[in-house]
Design a protein around this motif. Structure first.
Motif, PDB file in Angstrom:
ATOM      1  N   THR A  39       0.835  -1.194   0.000  1.00 38.23           N
ATOM      2  CA  THR A  39       0.000   0.000   0.000  1.00 38.23           C
ATOM      3  C   THR A  39       0.870   1.245   0.000  1.00 38.23           C
ATOM      4  O   THR A  39       1.741   1.402   0.850  1.00 38.23           O
ATOM      5  N   SER A  40       0.606   2.135  -0.958  1.00 30.45           N
ATOM      6  CA  SER A  40       1.404   3.350  -1.140  1.00 30.45           C
ATOM      7  C   SER A  40       0.929   4.489  -0.234  1.00 30.45           C
ATOM      8  O   SER A  40      -0.061   4.361   0.487  1.00 30.45           O
ATOM      9  N   THR A  41       1.624   5.612  -0.334  1.00 31.64           N
ATOM     10  CA  THR A  41       1.272   6.825   0.402  1.00 31.64           C
ATOM     11  C   THR A  41      -0.185   7.208   0.193  1.00 31.64           C
ATOM     12  O   THR A  41      -0.873   7.612   1.128  1.00 31.64           O
ATOM     13  N   GLU A  42      -0.662   7.073  -1.033  1.00 30.89           N
ATOM     14  CA  GLU A  42      -2.034   7.436  -1.373  1.00 30.89           C
ATOM     15  C   GLU A  42      -3.037   6.331  -1.051  1.00 30.89           C
ATOM     16  O   GLU A  42      -4.191   6.396  -1.468  1.00 30.89           O
ATOM     17  N   ASN A  43      -2.599   5.305  -0.337  1.00 37.53           N
ATOM     18  CA  ASN A  43      -3.420   4.135   0.007  1.00 37.53           C
ATOM     19  C   ASN A  43      -3.854   3.332  -1.214  1.00 37.53           C
ATOM     20  O   ASN A  43      -4.851   2.617  -1.166  1.00 37.53           O
ATOM     21  N   GLU A  44      -3.097   3.428  -2.302  1.00 35.24           N
ATOM     22  CA  GLU A  44      -3.370   2.606  -3.474  1.00 35.24           C
ATOM     23  C   GLU A  44      -2.753   1.231  -3.238  1.00 35.24           C
ATOM     24  O   GLU A  44      -1.624   1.121  -2.773  1.00 35.24           O
ATOM     25  N   ALA A  45      -3.500   0.198  -3.548  1.00 35.06           N
ATOM     26  CA  ALA A  45      -3.040  -1.173  -3.337  1.00 35.06           C
ATOM     27  C   ALA A  45      -2.354  -1.712  -4.579  1.00 35.06           C
ATOM     28  O   ALA A  45      -2.851  -1.545  -5.699  1.00 35.06           O
ATOM     29  N   PHE A  46      -1.219  -2.360  -4.366  1.00 34.31           N
ATOM     30  CA  PHE A  46      -0.478  -3.039  -5.423  1.00 34.31           C
ATOM     31  C   PHE A  46      -0.380  -4.501  -4.998  1.00 34.31           C
ATOM     32  O   PHE A  46       0.220  -4.817  -3.979  1.00 34.31           O
ATOM     33  N   TYR A  47      -1.002  -5.376  -5.770  1.00 32.02           N
ATOM     34  CA  TYR A  47      -0.978  -6.802  -5.473  1.00 32.02           C
ATOM     35  C   TYR A  47       0.117  -7.436  -6.309  1.00 32.02           C
ATOM     36  O   TYR A  47       0.053  -7.425  -7.532  1.00 32.02           O
ATOM     37  N   MET A  86       5.851   3.437  -6.650  1.00 31.55           N
ATOM     38  CA  MET A  86       5.559   2.016  -6.428  1.00 31.55           C
ATOM     39  C   MET A  86       5.367   1.289  -7.753  1.00 31.55           C
ATOM     40  O   MET A  86       5.778   0.134  -7.891  1.00 31.55           O
ATOM     41  N   GLU A  87       4.786   1.944  -8.735  1.00 30.47           N
ATOM     42  CA  GLU A  87       4.631   1.312 -10.050  1.00 30.47           C
ATOM     43  C   GLU A  87       5.994   0.921 -10.618  1.00 30.47           C
ATOM     44  O   GLU A  87       6.152  -0.170 -11.170  1.00 30.47           O
ATOM     45  N   TRP A  88       6.980   1.799 -10.469  1.00 34.02           N
ATOM     46  CA  TRP A  88       8.328   1.494 -10.963  1.00 34.02           C
ATOM     47  C   TRP A  88       8.982   0.392 -10.140  1.00 34.02           C
ATOM     48  O   TRP A  88       9.697  -0.466 -10.685  1.00 34.02           O
ATOM     49  N   ILE A  89       8.741   0.383  -8.843  1.00 33.95           N
ATOM     50  CA  ILE A  89       9.307  -0.666  -7.987  1.00 33.95           C
ATOM     51  C   ILE A  89       8.740  -2.022  -8.399  1.00 33.95           C
ATOM     52  O   ILE A  89       9.474  -3.009  -8.510  1.00 33.95           O
ATOM     53  N   VAL A  90       7.451  -2.083  -8.641  1.00 32.35           N
ATOM     54  CA  VAL A  90       6.826  -3.346  -9.062  1.00 32.35           C
ATOM     55  C   VAL A  90       7.374  -3.766 -10.427  1.00 32.35           C
ATOM     56  O   VAL A  90       7.676  -4.946 -10.645  1.00 32.35           O
ATOM     57  N   LYS A  91       7.541  -2.816 -11.334  1.00 27.93           N
ATOM     58  CA  LYS A  91       8.141  -3.142 -12.632  1.00 27.93           C
ATOM     59  C   LYS A  91       9.540  -3.714 -12.448  1.00 27.93           C
ATOM     60  O   LYS A  91       9.927  -4.673 -13.120  1.00 27.93           O
ATOM     61  N   TYR A  92      10.303  -3.125 -11.533  1.00 31.66           N
ATOM     62  CA  TYR A  92      11.656  -3.631 -11.299  1.00 31.66           C
ATOM     63  C   TYR A  92      11.605  -5.046 -10.722  1.00 31.66           C
ATOM     64  O   TYR A  92      12.418  -5.897 -11.089  1.00 31.66           O
TER      65      TYR A  92
END
Length: 128
Positions: A39-47, A86-92
């Motif tokens: 969960t990011s700063t904006e409370n967006e969930a990344f599964y 977080m999108e870039w971290i998940v891509k990495y």
């Protein structure tokens, strides 16, 4: 050249999404879950698949603490990491999964200039 490298990273991301489909919160329940909810700063969930998340020593340490109830979600709040970062971290993580122990030539992981500093800080915090 950079455009081609960005396309290669995007292709890796698409391949990873085909392999795992779209994980949901139910895939993140229990101590041996398939996925992890970040969960990011904006409370967006990344599964993300658990095996990708385990590339981060910080996340691995968090997951080493067993859940009290198997119906609980493996959620790791990351309040200092924005959704864009977080999108870039998940891509990495996806990129790292594809090329770890790879015998093929490994393309550079290219970031946009405006995101480099934030992604590097997040990667340092996550110990990836």
């Amino acid at each position: 050249m950079e455009v081609e490298q960005v396309k290669q990273v995007e292709q890796v991301v698409q391949e990873a999404q085909k392999e795992y489909g779209k994980l949901t919160e139910k895939d993140c329940k229990g101590n041996e879950s398939l996925g992890v909810k970040l969960t990011s700063t904006e409370n967006e969930a990344f599964y993300v698949p658990r095996k990708y998340a385990m590339y981060s020593k910080t996340i691995e340490l968090s997951l080493s603490i067993p859940l009290d109830d198997e119906s609980e979600v493996n959620e790791i709040p990351l309040p200092t990491i924005s959704s864009a970062t977080m999108e870039w971290i998940v891509k990495y993580m996806q990129y790292k999964e594809k090329y770890t122990d790879s015998k093929e030539e490994i393309p550079d992981f290219v970031l946009h200039v405006d995101t480099v500093l934030e992604v590097m800080k997040a990667a340092y915090y996550l110990d990836i």
